[in-house]
Write a protein that holds these residues in place. Sequence first.
Motif, mmCIF file in Angstrom:
data_model
loop_
_atom_site.group_PDB
_atom_site.id
_atom_site.type_symbol
_atom_site.label_atom_id
_atom_site.label_comp_id
_atom_site.label_asym_id
_atom_site.label_seq_id
_atom_site.Cartn_x
_atom_site.Cartn_y
_atom_site.Cartn_z
ATOM 1 N N LEU A 1 10.642 -10.945 -10.137
ATOM 2 C CA LEU A 1 9.534 -11.717 -11.069
ATOM 3 C C LEU A 1 7.880 -11.264 -10.556
ATOM 4 O O LEU A 1 7.121 -11.096 -11.387
ATOM 5 C CB LEU A 1 9.916 -13.205 -11.296
ATOM 6 N N LEU A 2 7.985 -11.590 -9.137
ATOM 7 C CA LEU A 2 6.049 -10.892 -9.113
ATOM 8 C C LEU A 2 5.727 -9.459 -9.246
ATOM 9 O O LEU A 2 5.112 -9.334 -9.346
ATOM 10 C CB LEU A 2 6.822 -11.914 -7.630
ATOM 11 N N SER A 3 7.320 -9.211 -9.909
ATOM 12 C CA SER A 3 7.231 -7.240 -9.861
ATOM 13 C C SER A 3 6.388 -6.964 -10.957
ATOM 14 O O SER A 3 5.720 -6.011 -11.007
ATOM 15 C CB SER A 3 7.862 -6.727 -9.618
ATOM 16 N N SER A 4 6.257 -7.844 -12.151
ATOM 17 C CA SER A 4 5.034 -7.538 -13.416
ATOM 18 C C SER A 4 3.901 -8.164 -12.692
ATOM 19 O O SER A 4 3.506 -7.738 -13.429
ATOM 20 C CB SER A 4 6.005 -8.972 -14.289
ATOM 21 N N LEU A 5 3.292 -8.918 -11.945
ATOM 22 C CA LEU A 5 2.230 -9.093 -12.065
ATOM 23 C C LEU A 5 1.438 -7.891 -11.591
ATOM 24 O O LEU A 5 1.844 -6.419 -11.345
ATOM 25 C CB LEU A 5 2.318 -9.534 -10.247
ATOM 26 N N PRO A 6 0.521 -7.111 -12.340
ATOM 27 C CA PRO A 6 -0.586 -6.563 -12.197
ATOM 28 C C PRO A 6 -0.772 -6.083 -11.176
ATOM 29 O O PRO A 6 -1.507 -6.623 -9.937
ATOM 30 C CB PRO A 6 -1.936 -6.689 -13.505
ATOM 31 N N GLY A 7 -0.976 -4.899 -10.909
ATOM 32 C CA GLY A 7 -1.694 -4.042 -9.286
ATOM 33 C C GLY A 7 -1.820 -2.628 -9.269
ATOM 34 O O GLY A 7 -1.154 -2.198 -10.574
ATOM 35 N N LYS A 8 -1.915 -2.498 -8.921
ATOM 36 C CA LYS A 8 -1.252 -1.150 -8.560
ATOM 37 C C LYS A 8 0.093 -0.471 -7.333
ATOM 38 O O LYS A 8 -0.702 -1.614 -6.616
ATOM 39 C CB LYS A 8 -3.038 -0.170 -7.555
ATOM 40 N N ARG A 9 0.141 0.483 -7.642
ATOM 41 C CA ARG A 9 1.551 1.005 -6.556
ATOM 42 C C ARG A 9 2.109 2.096 -5.986
ATOM 43 O O ARG A 9 0.938 2.913 -6.030
ATOM 44 C CB ARG A 9 3.166 1.484 -8.048
ATOM 45 N N LEU A 10 1.985 2.244 -4.827
ATOM 46 C CA LEU A 10 2.022 2.918 -3.497
ATOM 47 C C LEU A 10 4.032 3.637 -3.173
ATOM 48 O O LEU A 10 4.163 2.329 -2.865
ATOM 49 C CB LEU A 10 1.031 3.041 -2.907
ATOM 50 N N ARG A 11 3.687 4.458 -3.224
ATOM 51 C CA ARG A 11 5.189 4.739 -2.302
ATOM 52 C C ARG A 11 5.097 5.700 -0.836
ATOM 53 O O ARG A 11 4.443 6.960 -1.168
ATOM 54 C CB ARG A 11 6.186 5.688 -3.921
ATOM 55 N N LYS A 12 5.868 5.823 -0.172
ATOM 56 C CA LYS A 12 5.652 6.731 0.345
ATOM 57 C C LYS A 12 7.327 6.274 1.232
ATOM 58 O O LYS A 12 7.724 5.643 1.579
ATOM 59 C CB LYS A 12 4.804 6.111 1.494
ATOM 60 N N MET A 13 7.959 7.352 1.804
ATOM 61 C CA MET A 13 8.366 7.796 2.707
ATOM 62 C C MET A 13 8.181 7.119 4.467
ATOM 63 O O MET A 13 7.692 8.326 5.054
ATOM 64 C CB MET A 13 9.510 8.749 2.823
ATOM 65 N N ARG A 14 9.431 6.486 5.287
ATOM 66 C CA ARG A 14 8.278 5.885 6.028
ATOM 67 C C ARG A 14 9.322 6.582 6.824
ATOM 68 O O ARG A 14 10.442 5.979 7.408
ATOM 69 C CB ARG A 14 8.083 4.234 6.630
ATOM 70 N N HIS A 15 9.165 7.072 8.131
ATOM 71 C CA HIS A 15 9.816 7.489 9.195
ATOM 72 C C HIS A 15 9.629 6.958 10.932
ATOM 73 O O HIS A 15 8.282 6.748 11.216
ATOM 74 C CB HIS A 15 9.923 8.784 9.633
ATOM 75 N N SER A 16 10.367 6.710 11.510
ATOM 76 C CA SER A 16 10.366 5.429 12.617
ATOM 77 C C SER A 16 10.464 6.479 13.384
ATOM 78 O O SER A 16 12.013 7.183 13.534
ATOM 79 C CB SER A 16 11.438 4.220 12.721
ATOM 80 N N LEU A 17 9.956 6.802 14.343
ATOM 81 C CA LEU A 17 10.658 7.213 15.762
ATOM 82 C C LEU A 17 10.614 6.642 16.923
ATOM 83 O O LEU A 17 10.543 7.188 17.896
ATOM 84 C CB LEU A 17 9.066 8.473 16.296
ATOM 85 N N GLY A 18 10.787 5.675 16.628
ATOM 86 C CA GLY A 18 10.905 4.313 17.591
ATOM 87 C C GLY A 18 10.037 4.577 18.906
ATOM 88 O O GLY A 18 8.973 4.457 18.345
ATOM 89 N N ARG A 19 10.123 3.649 19.370
ATOM 90 C CA ARG A 19 9.674 3.127 20.879
ATOM 91 C C ARG A 19 8.690 4.034 21.422
ATOM 92 O O ARG A 19 9.431 5.213 21.655
ATOM 93 C CB ARG A 19 9.892 2.185 21.437
ATOM 94 N N VAL A 20 7.572 4.506 21.307
ATOM 95 C CA VAL A 20 7.248 5.926 22.445
ATOM 96 C C VAL A 20 6.023 5.077 22.897
ATOM 97 O O VAL A 20 5.171 5.081 22.650
ATOM 98 C CB VAL A 20 6.292 7.184 21.022
ATOM 99 N N ASN A 21 6.235 5.448 24.445
ATOM 100 C CA ASN A 21 4.924 5.452 25.309
ATOM 101 C C ASN A 21 4.099 4.039 25.422
ATOM 102 O O ASN A 21 3.684 3.221 25.043
ATOM 103 C CB ASN A 21 3.646 6.604 24.816
#
Length: 187
Positions: A96-116
Amino acid sequence: MADIDQATAAALGWPKAKYAWVEHERRWLCRVAPLERTISAQMFEDLYIAGTQLRLREALPTDGGPPMRRLGRKADVSASIRLLTSIYLSPGEFSLLSSLPGKRLRKMRHSLGRVNGADLFIDVFEGELSGLIMAEAEFDDIESMNAYPMPDFACLEVTEDIRYTGGRLVTDGLPTDHSTFLTSGQG
């Protein structure tokens, strides 16, 4: 919210601090993504809802795990500190909320875990932002954030450059000098 006073939170639209948390993060541009260090990955599809500070996010784990869908609200206290709230959504609510007006962004997020002492991620953007690779580190406190070194695979810190925030990237696109950075010896 120890590092944000109640008056600042209220002025940003958070009259009750118990419903928000503070995010501490730094961001860096990268020429290449160190994918060999990835421990998990998710495809993020974001809708920045027009005229608001709201972001609708669907995170799809690449390992086939269940999707996470949420509605979030952010307000920047500074370039590296922001207030956040989230509501997790059912598939029907998300649709339902996906039909609201706005701008879309797409990205692949790679987790490297806990570092330092920080949670470290690599975002590889798609679509109009294709070519943008950004590292992001999230911290438990300001002291850890300020002491953190630039990752060895990063080239230029952009934490203070608001052009590299999700909301600005989705509305304004890549900064005009971004391709110059990628081809220069900077960083």
